[in-house]
Design a protein around this motif. Structure first.
Motif, PDB file in Angstrom:
ATOM      1  N   LEU A  41     -15.642  22.319 -14.386  1.00 53.01           N
ATOM      2  CA  LEU A  41     -16.545  22.565 -13.268  1.00 53.01           C
ATOM      3  C   LEU A  41     -16.507  24.031 -12.868  1.00 53.01           C
ATOM      4  CD1 LEU A  41     -18.378  21.312 -11.016  1.00 53.01           C
ATOM      5  CD2 LEU A  41     -16.272  21.061  -9.663  1.00 53.01           C
ATOM      6  N   ALA A  42     -17.657  24.572 -12.520  1.00 54.72           N
ATOM      7  CA  ALA A  42     -17.730  25.956 -12.051  1.00 54.72           C
ATOM      8  C   ALA A  42     -18.828  26.063 -11.004  1.00 54.72           C
ATOM      9  CB  ALA A  42     -18.003  26.912 -13.209  1.00 54.72           C
ATOM     10  N   PHE A  43     -18.682  27.048 -10.118  1.00 57.89           N
ATOM     11  CA  PHE A  43     -19.680  27.311  -9.087  1.00 57.89           C
ATOM     12  C   PHE A  43     -20.015  28.801  -9.092  1.00 57.89           C
ATOM     13  CE2 PHE A  43     -17.294  23.642  -7.514  1.00 57.89           C
ATOM     14  CZ  PHE A  43     -18.328  22.743  -7.279  1.00 57.89           C
ATOM     15  N   GLY A  44     -21.280  29.089  -8.840  1.00 61.78           N
ATOM     16  CA  GLY A  44     -21.701  30.485  -8.818  1.00 61.78           C
ATOM     17  C   GLY A  44     -22.742  30.739  -7.748  1.00 61.78           C
ATOM     18  N   VAL A  45     -22.822  31.993  -7.306  1.00 63.05           N
ATOM     19  CA  VAL A  45     -23.844  32.432  -6.361  1.00 63.05           C
ATOM     20  C   VAL A  45     -24.421  33.743  -6.882  1.00 63.05           C
ATOM     21  CG1 VAL A  45     -24.343  33.192  -4.018  1.00 63.05           C
ATOM     22  CG2 VAL A  45     -22.718  31.337  -4.393  1.00 63.05           C
ATOM     23  N   GLU A  46     -25.750  33.834  -6.899  1.00 64.79           N
ATOM     24  CA  GLU A  46     -26.428  35.050  -7.343  1.00 64.79           C
ATOM     25  C   GLU A  46     -27.455  35.445  -6.291  1.00 64.79           C
ATOM     26  OE1 GLU A  46     -27.769  35.665 -11.544  1.00 64.79           O
ATOM     27  OE2 GLU A  46     -29.753  35.737 -10.613  1.00 64.79           O
TER      28      GLU A  46
END
Length: 705
Positions: free
Chosen positions: A552-557
């Motif tokens: 699992l991974a989370f990102g914000v751009e």
């Protein structure tokens, strides 16, 4: 649907797919021929209950007097297949010289064939379009002996327009004019008609087929396009080479047709491995009595030349196309940071690095820590006990995996980082041919430009890069494409006027300054500023959280984007916007990867993109996406919402040599303004996950390669 001319580029598309090197992949010699004119498993026009081998990718071009269909079919699982089709029918409607249609199919095999039981499949044909080929079916197929296959089934919709035997209510006839929306109310309603077919496999190359069709071609016969004198169709199929199949048909007792199909299977490379040289063997350490100084560790105090070891290590790794970024050393521990430029599988780069380290370091060094670096940021540390490396060299790779540990570099690296001298600044450049193609053009079968692409990367320091690319068109006709702006004044033309950017012979594709860091445990960041892509410049920032062992991974751009001028490489138009997305990524296992992006798009619309891809251990990747935003289907225009199909092909399958590079193909029916995103190079998730534990474990078999 607005007027569009006929796409006659099916053969061109098949040739292009073959040209990128996928002939290197195998396909089942018999199953791959069982494709019908709709590009799915079947007889001639009718479907069957057969399935292609798992992961098989097929492209089919079928042509009759007044119609042509180009279909891409992917066997997504052992039972589920998905198809995308683009068709053109001459004089099908009053307002069109050639009526073109895009359609999607979905098929699921409920049960496989048994000793006495036939295979059974259920399918939706053209289930989310304007309904030209819309129909559903339930089919059963049984093999009798070694050569004969018999199919029978029931059809609804178009597949029940001849010989209906009963009805299941009234079928919905209203269609969404823009297409792209599932016609749920139609499914398995209305008349029901039987169909049947036979396939006789004369030998490994030749098959003879016959069918009783339940498709009466109602609209085509009413308009005088087709004469249907009989529901019986006959044909022959011949396998040409390993991947190609050519078929000819006698249809309706009045017409002939032809089909050309190309099938590959990314799971099974025809030529395993590559042309790379064999790796060095692991160096076995001498007995302590033979080298007491080396085993004692006093050598590091006695002035052993650590920089000399680092230089020798750098030279040996460079021969494997692995760049040594840093090398730190104590009496019992060696830590290196590497940049993999030679291998598509990180495990293979790790294995070769570990072998070279076994030959470079004195015997008291027991722990090897190998950290892969990309764009200057450390991504993943692999911890290997040297004694395990020596003991397990000739054992199965799984035993070595069990003795290996993975960790975030912030935890794994214990020694001060000693950077290799002379790495920065570093200038790299390349010149290569390029081809940019556009299918589904309103006025031309296939448009394409070909020329020379130049790229420069200037590494200024750790994680700091200046890069850019320029293309020079030598020949092509993309500049002749007509702009396709939307008709809604409330939706800005953020992508639909992309054809204006093809007018000049030379174009600055991108020019950016990018900074990559690993600021905290499990956290990665990127800042990119400049001309981000062909149509937009601005600033793009991104933060990603991902643990090495986690799926699992989370990102914000967050991006500030300003539309570039059509011709002046450093000028801008009036339109600008702040866009951004929050993203969740999950490795579903067995090669499946899911992604959800929610946020604001280039046209100011808010919504969500859902993606699902299947990746194979050899680096192939096939998947698709769909984007839904607060722009209504009617305002979005033809297609109703943004969606596409994508294929990633490892460069090593083209060159038959190890390489981490890949070729990406995106196939989408239309370019619209809704759901449009920036195309920024170097986004973090794919870069980070490729070097982390789940991906390394999936391809660990290459550690000893």
């Amino acid at each position: 649907m607005r007027a569009r001319h006929y796409l006659a580029g099916g053969v061109s598309f098949l040739a292009a797919l073959s040209a990128v090197g996928v002939d290197r992949l195998g396909a089942d010699p018999l199953t791959s021929t069982a494709v019908n004119t709709y590009g799915t498993q079947g007889i001639i026009d009718m479907p069957s209950a057969e399935v292609a081998p798992d992961a098989q990718l097929s492209v089919t071009y079928a042509k009759t007097k007044n119609a042509a269909r180009t279909t891409i079919t992917f066997q997504a699982t052992e039972r589920l297949s998905l198809s995308f089709r683009y068709a053109g029918i001459e004089d099908y409607a009053d307002d069109y010289d050639t009526y073109t249609d895009r359609s999607f199919d979905l098929r699921y095999q409920i049960a496989g064939e048994g000793t006495y039981r036939p295979a059974i499949a259920i399918g939706l044909q053209d289930f989310m379009g304007t309904g030209v080929y819309s129909g559903e079916y339930l089919a059963a197929t049984k093999t009798l002996g070694d050569k004969l296959t018999v199919t029978g089934g029931l059809g609804w919709g178009r597949l029940a327009s001849h010989g209906a035997v009963f009805s299941m209510g009234t079928r919905e006839t209203d269609f969404v004019e823009t297409g792209g929306v599932p016609n749920v109310k139609q499914w398995f309603t209305g008349d029901v008609a039987p169909f049947a077919g036979l396939r006789y496999q004369y030998n490994d190359k030749l098959a003879l087929v016959a069918e009783y069709s339940s498709d009466a071609y109602v609209v085509e016969t009413q308009r005088g396009l087709v004469d249907v004198n009989t529901p019986l169709n006959f044909g022959a199929e011949y396998k040409v080479g390993r991947n190609w199949t050519l078929a000819g048909y006698a249809l309706y007792g009045a017409e002939v047709g032809a089909r050309l199909s190309y099938s590959v299977n990314p799971k099974h490379p025809r030529i395993p491995g590559g042309t790379q040289a064999a790796p060095m063997p692991v160096a076995q350490r001498p007995a302590p009595a033979a080298d007491p100084l080396g085993w004692s560790g006093r050598w590091i105090e006695d002035g052993t030349d650590a920089p000399g070891i680092r230089k020798a290590l750098k030279t040996a790794l460079a021969k494997e196309s692995i760049i040594l970024e840093s090398a730190s050393l104590s009496a019992t521990r060696a830590e290196v940071r590497i940049r993999n430029q030679g291998f598509g599988a990180p495990a293979e780069a790790l294995g070769r690095t570990a072998r070279i380290m076994s030959r470079a370091y004195p015997p008291s060094v027991e722990t090897f820590v190998i950290t892969e670096v990309s764009n200057g940021a450390p991504l993943q540390s692999t911890i290997i006990n040297r004694s395990a490396l020596e003991r397990l060299e000739n054992r199965p790779a799984g035993e070595m995996l069990a003795a290996t540990q993975f960790a975030d570099p912030k935890l794994a690296e214990q020694l001060p980082v000693a950077n290799v001298e002379g790495l920065y600044p570093d200038l790299q450049w390349s010149l290569s041919p390029y081809i940019t193609a556009s299918v589904f053009d309103p006025d031309s079968p296939v448009r394409a430009d070909a020329g020379i692409a130049g790229r420069v990367n200037y590494r200024l320091g750790q994680g700091l890069y200046l890069g850019g690319s320029v293309t020079g068109r030598i020949t092509g006709n993309l500049s002749e494409a007509k702009p396709d702006p939307n008709d809604n004044p409330d939706i800005p033309n953020v992508r639909s006027d992309s054809s204006f950017y093809n007018q000049d012979r030379f174009h600055l594709e991108d020019l950016t300054l990018a900074w990559y860091t690993h600021p905290a445990k499990n956290v990665f960041s990127r800042v990119t500023i400049g001309q981000l892509e062909r149509m937009y410049g601005g600033v793009s920032t991104e933060v990603l959280w991902k643990r090495p062992e986690s799926r699992l991974a989370f990102g914000v751009e967050v991006n500030y984007a300003k539309q570039r001028d059509y011709s002046d490489p450093f000028a801008f138009r009036d339109y600008d916007i702040v866009t951004g997305h929050a993203s969740a990524y999950y490795d579903l296992g067995n090669g499946y990867h899911g992604e959800i992006d929610a946020g604001r798009y280039l046209a100011g619309d808010w919504g969500t993109t859902i993606s699902l891809d299947r990746e194979f251990n050899n680096g192939w990747r096939i998947g698709g996406y769909a984007t839904f935003t607060d722009i209504s289907f009617d305002d979005f225009g033809e297609g109703s919402f943004d969606k596409g199909f994508r294929i990633t092909i490892p460069t090593q399958f083209v060159a038959n040599a190890p390489s981490p590079d890949r070729t990406n193909l995106l196939i989408k029916s239309l370019t619209r303004d809704g759901g449009a995103r920036l195309s920024v190079q170097g986004r973090l998730y794919e870069t980070v996950r490729q070097a982390q534990q789940p991906e390394i474990e999936d391809r660990w078999g290459r550690f000893w390669r």
